[in-house]
Design a protein around this motif. Structure first.
Motif, PDB file in Angstrom:
ATOM      1  N   ILE A 360       0.835  -1.208   0.000  1.00 35.12           N
ATOM      2  CA  ILE A 360       0.000   0.000   0.000  1.00 35.12           C
ATOM      3  C   ILE A 360       0.867   1.254   0.000  1.00 35.12           C
ATOM      4  CG2 ILE A 360      -1.727   1.306   1.310  1.00 35.12           C
ATOM      5  CD1 ILE A 360      -2.759  -1.400   2.354  1.00 35.12           C
ATOM      6  N   CYS A 361       1.973   1.230   0.747  1.00 36.51           N
ATOM      7  CA  CYS A 361       2.865   2.393   0.802  1.00 36.51           C
ATOM      8  C   CYS A 361       3.542   2.667  -0.539  1.00 36.51           C
ATOM      9  CB  CYS A 361       3.923   2.193   1.876  1.00 36.51           C
ATOM     10  SG  CYS A 361       3.313   2.460   3.557  1.00 36.51           S
ATOM     11  N   GLY A 362       3.593   1.675  -1.407  1.00 38.12           N
ATOM     12  CA  GLY A 362       4.178   1.900  -2.721  1.00 38.12           C
ATOM     13  C   GLY A 362       3.398   2.894  -3.561  1.00 38.12           C
ATOM     14  N   LEU A 363       2.065   2.971  -3.350  1.00 33.71           N
ATOM     15  CA  LEU A 363       1.246   3.913  -4.128  1.00 33.71           C
ATOM     16  C   LEU A 363       1.630   5.366  -3.863  1.00 33.71           C
ATOM     17  CD1 LEU A 363      -2.234   2.150  -3.803  1.00 33.71           C
ATOM     18  CD2 LEU A 363      -0.774   2.270  -5.838  1.00 33.71           C
ATOM     19  N   PRO A 364       1.620   5.843  -2.607  1.00 33.05           N
ATOM     20  CA  PRO A 364       2.024   7.236  -2.385  1.00 33.05           C
ATOM     21  C   PRO A 364       3.489   7.488  -2.716  1.00 33.05           C
ATOM     22  CG  PRO A 364       1.706   6.106  -0.281  1.00 33.05           C
ATOM     23  CD  PRO A 364       1.160   5.210  -1.347  1.00 33.05           C
ATOM     24  N   GLN A 365       4.350   6.487  -2.516  1.00 27.11           N
ATOM     25  CA  GLN A 365       5.754   6.679  -2.888  1.00 27.11           C
ATOM     26  C   GLN A 365       5.893   6.953  -4.373  1.00 27.11           C
ATOM     27  OE1 GLN A 365       8.295   7.098  -1.117  1.00 27.11           O
ATOM     28  NE2 GLN A 365       8.333   5.836   0.710  1.00 27.11           N
ATOM     29  N   GLY A 366       5.054   6.306  -5.182  1.00 25.71           N
ATOM     30  CA  GLY A 366       5.136   6.487  -6.627  1.00 25.71           C
ATOM     31  C   GLY A 366       4.392   7.692  -7.154  1.00 25.71           C
ATOM     32  N   LEU A 367       3.445   8.225  -6.365  1.00 25.65           N
ATOM     33  CA  LEU A 367       2.570   9.291  -6.869  1.00 25.65           C
ATOM     34  C   LEU A 367       2.867  10.677  -6.305  1.00 25.65           C
ATOM     35  CD1 LEU A 367      -0.843   7.382  -6.746  1.00 25.65           C
ATOM     36  CD2 LEU A 367       0.478   7.962  -8.792  1.00 25.65           C
ATOM     37  N   ASN A 368       3.083  10.770  -4.998  1.00 31.17           N
ATOM     38  CA  ASN A 368       3.147  12.090  -4.364  1.00 31.17           C
ATOM     39  C   ASN A 368       4.330  12.932  -4.838  1.00 31.17           C
ATOM     40  OD1 ASN A 368       0.821  11.758  -2.839  1.00 31.17           O
ATOM     41  ND2 ASN A 368       1.905  10.907  -1.084  1.00 31.17           N
ATOM     42  N   SER A 369       5.520  12.360  -4.784  1.00 31.06           N
ATOM     43  CA  SER A 369       6.710  13.136  -5.147  1.00 31.06           C
ATOM     44  C   SER A 369       6.685  13.544  -6.612  1.00 31.06           C
ATOM     45  CB  SER A 369       7.978  12.333  -4.846  1.00 31.06           C
ATOM     46  OG  SER A 369       8.115  12.123  -3.461  1.00 31.06           O
ATOM     47  N   LEU A 370       6.259  12.625  -7.469  1.00 30.03           N
ATOM     48  CA  LEU A 370       6.194  12.922  -8.900  1.00 30.03           C
ATOM     49  C   LEU A 370       5.228  14.068  -9.175  1.00 30.03           C
ATOM     50  CD1 LEU A 370       6.956  12.171 -11.803  1.00 30.03           C
ATOM     51  CD2 LEU A 370       5.104  10.498 -11.778  1.00 30.03           C
ATOM     52  N   ALA A 371       4.040  14.021  -8.581  1.00 36.93           N
ATOM     53  CA  ALA A 371       3.043  15.067  -8.814  1.00 36.93           C
ATOM     54  C   ALA A 371       3.512  16.405  -8.275  1.00 36.93           C
ATOM     55  CB  ALA A 371       1.718  14.673  -8.173  1.00 36.93           C
ATOM     56  N   ASN A 372       4.101  16.424  -7.083  1.00 33.83           N
ATOM     57  CA  ASN A 372       4.543  17.686  -6.504  1.00 33.83           C
ATOM     58  C   ASN A 372       5.731  18.274  -7.252  1.00 33.83           C
ATOM     59  OD1 ASN A 372       2.627  17.927  -4.403  1.00 33.83           O
ATOM     60  ND2 ASN A 372       3.767  16.468  -3.141  1.00 33.83           N
ATOM     61  N   GLN A 373       6.660  17.434  -7.693  1.00 28.81           N
ATOM     62  CA  GLN A 373       7.789  17.921  -8.482  1.00 28.81           C
ATOM     63  C   GLN A 373       7.309  18.571  -9.774  1.00 28.81           C
ATOM     64  OE1 GLN A 373      11.544  15.538  -9.874  1.00 28.81           O
ATOM     65  NE2 GLN A 373      10.010  15.431 -11.496  1.00 28.81           N
ATOM     66  N   ASN A 374       6.423  17.900 -10.485  1.00 26.94           N
ATOM     67  CA  ASN A 374       5.918  18.447 -11.739  1.00 26.94           C
ATOM     68  C   ASN A 374       5.102  19.711 -11.513  1.00 26.94           C
ATOM     69  OD1 ASN A 374       7.128  16.197 -12.748  1.00 26.94           O
ATOM     70  ND2 ASN A 374       5.314  15.332 -13.714  1.00 26.94           N
ATOM     71  N   ALA A 375       4.400  19.792 -10.375  1.00 21.48           N
ATOM     72  CA  ALA A 375       3.635  21.003 -10.065  1.00 21.48           C
ATOM     73  C   ALA A 375       4.570  22.195  -9.913  1.00 21.48           C
ATOM     74  CB  ALA A 375       2.822  20.796  -8.789  1.00 21.48           C
ATOM     75  N   VAL A 376       5.701  22.022  -9.221  1.00 15.73           N
ATOM     76  CA  VAL A 376       6.660  23.112  -9.056  1.00 15.73           C
ATOM     77  C   VAL A 376       7.191  23.570 -10.414  1.00 15.73           C
ATOM     78  CG1 VAL A 376       8.977  23.671  -8.199  1.00 15.73           C
ATOM     79  CG2 VAL A 376       7.345  22.546  -6.709  1.00 15.73           C
ATOM     80  N   TYR A 377       7.409  22.639 -11.311  1.00 14.91           N
ATOM     81  CA  TYR A 377       7.922  22.995 -12.637  1.00 14.91           C
ATOM     82  C   TYR A 377       6.999  23.991 -13.330  1.00 14.91           C
ATOM     83  CZ  TYR A 377       9.882  22.481 -17.323  1.00 14.91           C
ATOM     84  OH  TYR A 377      10.454  22.733 -18.539  1.00 14.91           O
ATOM     85  N   PHE A 378       5.699  23.813 -13.176  1.00 11.22           N
ATOM     86  CA  PHE A 378       4.736  24.695 -13.835  1.00 11.22           C
ATOM     87  C   PHE A 378       4.394  25.927 -12.996  1.00 11.22           C
ATOM     88  CE2 PHE A 378       3.964  20.645 -15.977  1.00 11.22           C
ATOM     89  CZ  PHE A 378       3.970  21.043 -17.296  1.00 11.22           C
ATOM     90  N   GLN A 379       4.554  25.851 -11.683  1.00 13.07           N
ATOM     91  CA  GLN A 379       4.145  26.958 -10.824  1.00 13.07           C
ATOM     92  C   GLN A 379       5.248  27.971 -10.582  1.00 13.07           C
ATOM     93  OE1 GLN A 379       3.006  24.509  -7.535  1.00 13.07           O
ATOM     94  NE2 GLN A 379       0.848  24.418  -8.096  1.00 13.07           N
ATOM     95  N   ALA A 380       6.509  27.559 -10.659  1.00 11.49           N
ATOM     96  CA  ALA A 380       7.618  28.438 -10.298  1.00 11.49           C
ATOM     97  C   ALA A 380       7.997  29.360 -11.447  1.00 11.49           C
ATOM     98  CB  ALA A 380       8.825  27.601  -9.884  1.00 11.49           C
ATOM     99  N   ASP A 381       8.570  30.516 -11.084  1.00  9.85           N
ATOM    100  CA  ASP A 381       9.118  31.452 -12.064  1.00  9.85           C
ATOM    101  C   ASP A 381      10.345  30.811 -12.707  1.00  9.85           C
ATOM    102  OD1 ASP A 381      10.084  33.556 -13.506  1.00  9.85           O
ATOM    103  OD2 ASP A 381      10.415  34.887 -11.803  1.00  9.85           O
ATOM    104  N   ALA A 382      10.463  30.909 -14.034  1.00  7.52           N
ATOM    105  CA  ALA A 382      11.575  30.265 -14.746  1.00  7.52           C
ATOM    106  C   ALA A 382      12.929  30.770 -14.263  1.00  7.52           C
ATOM    107  CB  ALA A 382      11.432  30.488 -16.250  1.00  7.52           C
ATOM    108  N   ASP A 383      13.026  32.062 -13.916  1.00 12.65           N
ATOM    109  CA  ASP A 383      14.293  32.631 -13.477  1.00 12.65           C
ATOM    110  C   ASP A 383      14.693  32.171 -12.084  1.00 12.65           C
ATOM    111  OD1 ASP A 383      14.573  34.021 -15.846  1.00 12.65           O
ATOM    112  OD2 ASP A 383      13.549  35.810 -15.087  1.00 12.65           O
ATOM    113  N   ARG A 384      13.765  31.554 -11.368  1.00 16.28           N
ATOM    114  CA  ARG A 384      14.047  31.081 -10.011  1.00 16.28           C
ATOM    115  C   ARG A 384      13.855  29.561  -9.910  1.00 16.28           C
ATOM    116  NH1 ARG A 384      11.382  35.991  -9.498  1.00 16.28           N
ATOM    117  NH2 ARG A 384      12.489  37.570  -8.278  1.00 16.28           N
ATOM    118  N   MET A 385      14.015  28.870 -11.035  1.00 12.82           N
ATOM    119  CA  MET A 385      13.738  27.440 -11.034  1.00 12.82           C
ATOM    120  C   MET A 385      14.684  26.680 -10.112  1.00 12.82           C
ATOM    121  SD  MET A 385      12.042  24.833 -11.727  1.00 12.82           S
ATOM    122  CE  MET A 385      10.823  25.658 -12.744  1.00 12.82           C
ATOM    123  N   GLY A 386      15.971  27.022 -10.135  1.00  5.15           N
ATOM    124  CA  GLY A 386      16.915  26.325  -9.267  1.00  5.15           C
ATOM    125  C   GLY A 386      16.571  26.493  -7.805  1.00  5.15           C
ATOM    126  N   ALA A 387      16.300  27.744  -7.397  1.00  8.29           N
ATOM    127  CA  ALA A 387      15.951  28.009  -6.000  1.00  8.29           C
ATOM    128  C   ALA A 387      14.621  27.368  -5.630  1.00  8.29           C
ATOM    129  CB  ALA A 387      15.899  29.516  -5.755  1.00  8.29           C
TER     130      ALA A 387
END
Length: 454
Positions: A360-387
């Motif tokens: 059961i723990c494999g589901l959130p391990q596979g979903l949460n980090s991926l979704a949140n990482q991709n969300a930051v890619y679209f939500q963050a300012d391009a000039d501050r992507m590293g930070a």
């Protein structure tokens, strides 16, 4: 009549994938393999779980502080220099840890590992964003899946290494990995352009930030009346940090930008909550398997293997799907269910129950980090992507520090079943908060639609 020449879409240099993935997984390797080593290390140095908790917290305190700092440096100086310096420090830390004569020196090695592993992830996000590739989904998925793979197979790998060569092998493995990263990074990573030398780094802001996290962590690891003074100190340092960033021309973290970007802040909050549960399972549950259920390090790692397989499969299958909200909902509900099942465990429980929890723990391990990482890619300012990418990891490591403090508190006298049940109740509350945050965030549908168009 002038002919219009279509500009070909920009592509990412695929040769960079290997060094960037290697750099980004150095932290997950050192995070996850240690999960099965805490009990053997405690026995070797006659230390309680509350003392070995510093092996977890030391790395994450260093990384939580260092990630946004290094991310800022990557934004300013480019990825190559920071990547090479970080991986060199990882090699040094591997030597220190492999030869450590005491728990204190081992904690020092973990702190060095924390700082050394800060550069890989911001460097990767920076180069992907700056490449201008039109469809980054595949690259982001490769980055996330590789990190998730390491996180979930780490305990199994760690158990096998301990069985074959002892717990010191978990530190020594960093030496060849660092050498490989240095060679590939030096050969393949692009050199940066000229840097504006007159621009100074916000040292005072960084100091306030590091001080805030350190004071908070010290209190979380030992919450008592004798240490309550750390709470107002944390608030004072945080206030100083915000004041400094609002008044400095080139702040370490532009709090105005984050204050006006509620979706990005919500993503950071989701990450903190999700990783609190994930790391408590990785470290706390694994310690109980060894000390409370009586399994060896190798066998405890094998119990976590189904989580590895499920997480890898889920990440690979859903990685290119644009949907965000559904992934996060499934992840949050799965965490609630898994933590609830921990309440039925005892020292005599059939082995299939912890294996089911692992699945059961494999589901959130596979979903949460991926979704949140991709969300930051679209939500963050391009000039501050590293930070921004570095700050995402900071919140993940804040979750790791909270989980470490909770594990140390509930396992104060050892990783027994009573402590596991208390830890499980705490984690159910955290996972429920995550579910509420996901349900209350309308921005997830919008970024899902934006990702679909790419």
């Amino acid at each position: 009549m002038t002919a219009v020449v279509a500009t070909p879409p920009r592509t990412f240099d695929r040769r960079l994938i290997v060094p960037l993935v290697l750099g980004a997984i150095l932290n997950p390797i050192n995070s996850s393999t240690l999960a099965v080593a805490l009990v053997p290390i405690g026995l070797a140095f006659h230390a309680l779980p509350s003392e070995t908790a510093w092996l977890v917290s030391g790395l994450y305190l260093a990384t939580a502080t260092g990630q946004p700092v290094v991310g800022k440096l990557v934004d300013r100086y480019g990825a190559r220099t920071l990547y090479l310096a970080g991986t060199a420090l990882v090699g040094v830390a591997g030597i220190v840890g492999a030869l450590a004569p005491s728990l204190g020196v081992l904690v020092l090695a973990r702190v060095l590992l924390g700082f050394g592993t800060c550069a890989g992830y911001p460097a990767a996000m920076y180069l992907i964003r700056r490449s201008g590739v039109e469809k980054p989904g595949g690259l982001l998925t490769a980055l996330s899946v590789s990190a998730q793979t390491i996180v979930v197979v780490g305990p199994t790998l760690g158990g096998l290494l301990i069985g074959a060569a002892g717990w010191r092998a978990l530190f020594a493995i960093n030496i060849p990995l660092a050498v490989l990263c240095l060679v590939l990074g030096a050969l393949l990573l692009p050199r940066s352009g000229p840097v504006e030398e007159h621009v100074r780094l916000d040292y005072l802001g960084i100091g306030f930030f590091a001080g805030t996290l350190t004071a908070l962590m010290l209190f979380l690891l030992s919450p008592s009346l004798g240490h309550v003074w750390l709470v107002p100190l944390t608030v004072l340092l945080a206030a100083g940090f915000v004041w400094r960033e609002l008044h400095y021309a080139d702040p370490f973290l532009d709090v105005r930008v984050f204050g006006g970007n509620a979706p990005l802040l919500t993503t950071y909050l989701r990450t903190l909550l999700a990783q609190t549960v994930a790391y408590a399972y990785l470290y706390g549950f694994t310690q109980w398997l060894e000390a409370g259920r009586g399994l060896s390090a190798a066998h405890a790692g094998l119990v976590l293997l189904p989580m590895s397989l499920v997480a890898i499969g889920v990440s690979a299958i859903t990685g290119r799907r644009a949907e965000f909200r559904g992934k996060l909902l499934i992840g949050a509900v799965s965490q609630v269910v898994a933590c609830a099942l921990m309440l039925v465990l005892s020292s005599a429980s059939a082995l299939w129950i912890p294996v089911l929890i692992s699945v059961i723990c494999g589901l959130p391990q596979g979903l949460n980090s991926l979704a949140n990482q991709n969300a930051v890619y679209f939500q963050a300012d391009a000039d501050r992507m590293g930070a921004s990418a570095g700050l995402l990891r900071t919140f993940a490591y804040l979750g790791a520090m909270v989980s470490s403090a909770a594990t140390g508190a509930f396992f104060k006298h050892g990783a027994d079943t009573a402590g596991l049940h208390e830890l499980a109740i705490f984690l159910i509350v955290v996972a429920t908060l995550l579910l509420v945050v996901v349900l209350a965030d309308p921005s997830l549908r919008r970024i899902g639609a934006a990702n679909e168009r790419l």
